[in-house]
Design a protein around this motif. Structure first.
Motif, PDB file in Angstrom:
ATOM      1  N   PHE A 203       0.849  -1.198   0.000  1.00  0.00           N
ATOM      2  CA  PHE A 203       0.000   0.000   0.000  1.00  0.00           C
ATOM      3  C   PHE A 203       0.883   1.246   0.000  1.00  0.00           C
ATOM      4  O   PHE A 203       0.678   2.179  -0.784  1.00  0.00           O
ATOM      5  CB  PHE A 203      -0.898  -0.028   1.237  1.00  0.00           C
ATOM      6  CG  PHE A 203      -1.850   1.128   1.343  1.00  0.00           C
ATOM      7  CD1 PHE A 203      -3.127   1.058   0.805  1.00  0.00           C
ATOM      8  CD2 PHE A 203      -1.478   2.302   2.001  1.00  0.00           C
ATOM      9  CE1 PHE A 203      -4.005   2.124   0.911  1.00  0.00           C
ATOM     10  CE2 PHE A 203      -2.347   3.367   2.110  1.00  0.00           C
ATOM     11  CZ  PHE A 203      -3.614   3.279   1.571  1.00  0.00           C
ATOM     12  N   GLY A 204       1.886   1.249   0.883  1.00  0.00           N
ATOM     13  CA  GLY A 204       2.773   2.401   0.983  1.00  0.00           C
ATOM     14  C   GLY A 204       3.611   2.593  -0.268  1.00  0.00           C
ATOM     15  O   GLY A 204       3.839   3.731  -0.704  1.00  0.00           O
ATOM     16  N   VAL A 205       4.073   1.502  -0.856  1.00  0.00           N
ATOM     17  CA  VAL A 205       4.860   1.607  -2.089  1.00  0.00           C
ATOM     18  C   VAL A 205       4.011   2.236  -3.199  1.00  0.00           C
ATOM     19  O   VAL A 205       4.471   3.125  -3.928  1.00  0.00           O
ATOM     20  CB  VAL A 205       5.372   0.217  -2.521  1.00  0.00           C
ATOM     21  CG1 VAL A 205       5.884   0.267  -3.963  1.00  0.00           C
ATOM     22  CG2 VAL A 205       6.490  -0.243  -1.598  1.00  0.00           C
TER      23      VAL A 205
ATOM     24  N   ARG B 278       8.871   1.466   6.470  1.00  0.00           N
ATOM     25  CA  ARG B 278       8.393   2.686   7.133  1.00  0.00           C
ATOM     26  C   ARG B 278       9.573   3.471   7.718  1.00  0.00           C
ATOM     27  O   ARG B 278       9.641   4.699   7.589  1.00  0.00           O
ATOM     28  CB  ARG B 278       7.397   2.332   8.233  1.00  0.00           C
ATOM     29  CG  ARG B 278       6.724   3.539   8.873  1.00  0.00           C
ATOM     30  CD  ARG B 278       5.753   3.128   9.961  1.00  0.00           C
ATOM     31  NE  ARG B 278       6.422   2.526  11.093  1.00  0.00           N
ATOM     32  CZ  ARG B 278       7.025   3.215  12.072  1.00  0.00           C
ATOM     33  NH1 ARG B 278       6.980   4.537  12.042  1.00  0.00           N
ATOM     34  NH2 ARG B 278       7.612   2.589  13.057  1.00  0.00           N
ATOM     35  N   LEU B 279      10.490   2.761   8.340  1.00  0.00           N
ATOM     36  CA  LEU B 279      11.648   3.434   8.932  1.00  0.00           C
ATOM     37  C   LEU B 279      12.561   4.020   7.856  1.00  0.00           C
ATOM     38  O   LEU B 279      13.110   5.117   8.017  1.00  0.00           O
ATOM     39  CB  LEU B 279      12.424   2.444   9.806  1.00  0.00           C
ATOM     40  CG  LEU B 279      11.679   1.966  11.057  1.00  0.00           C
ATOM     41  CD1 LEU B 279      12.466   0.884  11.769  1.00  0.00           C
ATOM     42  CD2 LEU B 279      11.409   3.133  11.997  1.00  0.00           C
TER      43      LEU B 279
ATOM     44  N   PHE C 242       2.715   3.271   5.500  1.00  0.00           N
ATOM     45  CA  PHE C 242       3.350   2.003   5.886  1.00  0.00           C
ATOM     46  C   PHE C 242       3.009   1.569   7.316  1.00  0.00           C
ATOM     47  O   PHE C 242       3.566   0.579   7.794  1.00  0.00           O
ATOM     48  CB  PHE C 242       4.873   2.126   5.753  1.00  0.00           C
ATOM     49  CG  PHE C 242       5.359   2.340   4.349  1.00  0.00           C
ATOM     50  CD1 PHE C 242       5.550   1.270   3.490  1.00  0.00           C
ATOM     51  CD2 PHE C 242       5.615   3.610   3.872  1.00  0.00           C
ATOM     52  CE1 PHE C 242       5.999   1.455   2.190  1.00  0.00           C
ATOM     53  CE2 PHE C 242       6.063   3.818   2.571  1.00  0.00           C
ATOM     54  CZ  PHE C 242       6.254   2.738   1.729  1.00  0.00           C
ATOM     55  N   GLY C 243       2.148   2.299   8.008  1.00  0.00           N
ATOM     56  CA  GLY C 243       1.838   1.971   9.400  1.00  0.00           C
ATOM     57  C   GLY C 243       1.132   0.631   9.551  1.00  0.00           C
ATOM     58  O   GLY C 243       0.468   0.140   8.631  1.00  0.00           O
ATOM     59  N   SER C 244       1.268   0.026  10.725  1.00  0.00           N
ATOM     60  CA  SER C 244       0.646  -1.284  10.954  1.00  0.00           C
ATOM     61  C   SER C 244      -0.876  -1.211  10.864  1.00  0.00           C
ATOM     62  O   SER C 244      -1.534  -2.217  10.548  1.00  0.00           O
ATOM     63  CB  SER C 244       1.068  -1.823  12.320  1.00  0.00           C
ATOM     64  OG  SER C 244       0.717  -0.904  13.345  1.00  0.00           O
TER      65      SER C 244
END
Length: 353
Positions: free
Chosen positions: A88-90, A150-151, A266-268
């Motif tokens: 999703f974040g990508v 995320r980091l 990118f959060g859980s």
């Protein structure tokens, strides 16, 4: 020659009085027909719903996209992922980066996000399957990879670190730029097309040769391998397809909310939002993700309304946050306890009896 309909079956009578029943629709064709009817019924919804509910409907469709993507990998493929936030974040960041830094259309950014997410999924999947990570170990590996991304994004200058990206506003509407006025129905229709396409791909995949191999691998990997099934190839194909669909949700999310940062991408919580609708609706079913997305998306709005203006006896909830998570947990416990196959899975099982 005449044709009549009796109990849902088409009967064709020839000149000599002989009659032949047309064969019933194949399961895939029935599901495509149901999907077409649902999409047609949903088209006028923005004009019927109150304007405040339009955003809820779009959020439900984003949840549906994420859930369909997760279900392909974890429901059909049996590879339980707790890190779909990575894909999703990508998708969200690829689209946002190309648009903000290079003025590339979000549609092209969405395609690029799908490709990058699929490549990332193949890399994760290859090493996980190569070293025989299964069950809880595979789930933890996917979670760890999403957290690692995320980091990395949080500390990367090219991704604007923790600030993230804000999509620049344009004047008027532009389908090419995927940007419309806030009260426009176009966002809903675009999301509806994307979600409908994702469900259609899910149906086609499940009924394809690859889908049958994947479900056979899910049910008994050793037996499938013993019969000559290329297990690694079909597993990688499944995770790539799942990641690509989830990346579409991320890219559309960025365009709809006009903003993304490391936690939103990118959060859980993103991974939970992909899993919960499928568990509630029914893992490994075509329609489970859709039913679950409707419930979860509506629940978020109900809890937000309740926290803003609670009744007198619930006044202690006013201004607090996290009630939606509590309700998710309660709902999940009830579903797992009373409907272990999810809503759609349980109904389908009872229908077959």
């Amino acid at each position: 020659m005449t044709a009549t309909m009796n109990s849902g079956a088409i009967t064709i009578a020839g000149p000599a009085g002989a009659s032949t029943k047309a064969p019933p629709l194949r399961p895939a064709n029935r599901q495509f027909a149901i999907l077409a009817v649902l999409v047609l019924l949903a088209i006028p919804l923005p004009a019927i719903l109150p304007s405040a509910q339009g955003a809820v409907a779009v959020r439900i469709l984003i949840f549906a996209l994420m859930a369909v993507g997760w279900n392909i990998m974890s429901g059909f493929g049996g590879m339980f992922s707790f890190g779909h936030a990575a894909y999703f974040g990508v998708g969200a960041y690829t689209s946002a980066y190309l648009l903000v830094k290079h003025n590339v259309s979000p549609w092209i950014g969405m395609l690029a996000g799908m490709v990058v997410a699929a490549a990332v999924a193949v890399i994760i999947g290859y090493f996980s399957f190569r070293y025989k990570l299964q069950g809880a170990y595979f789930a933890l590996a996917t979670f760890a990879f999403a957290e690692m991304l995320r980091l990395i994004v949080t500390s990367s200058k090219f991704a604007n670190k923790s600030v993230g990206f804000s999509v620049p506003l344009i004047q008027g509407s532009s389908l090419w730029k995927l940007q419309f006025p806030a009260d426009s129905h176009a966002y809903f229709w675009v999301a509806l097309v994307l979600a409908g396409a994702a469900v259609a791909i899910s149906i086609a995949f499940l009924h394809s040769r690859a889908g049958r191999y994947v479900t056979a691998i899910r049910d008994d990997e050793l037996a499938a391998a013993a019969l000559g099934t290329p297990v690694m190839r079909y597993k990688l194909m499944t995770v790539a397809l799942s990641a690509a669909i989830t990346a579409v949700a991320g890219a559309f999310y960025t365009q709809y909310y006009l903003f993304v940062n490391p936690d939103l991408g990118f959060g859980s919580a993103v991974s939970i939002q992909a899993i919960v609708p499928v568990v509630i609706g029914g893992i490994g079913t075509i329609w489970g993700p859709i039913v679950g997305a409707i419930i979860v998306g509506s629940l978020t709005d109900v809890t937000a309304t309740l926290l803003r203006t609670p009744p007198d006896f619930l006044d202690f909830l006013k201004g607090r946050s996290g009630l939606d998570v509590v309700l998710y947990a309660v709902l999940l416990i009830l579903i797992v306890r009373l409907l272990p196959k999810g809503i759609v899975g349980t109904i389908a099982a009872r229908w077959r009896r």
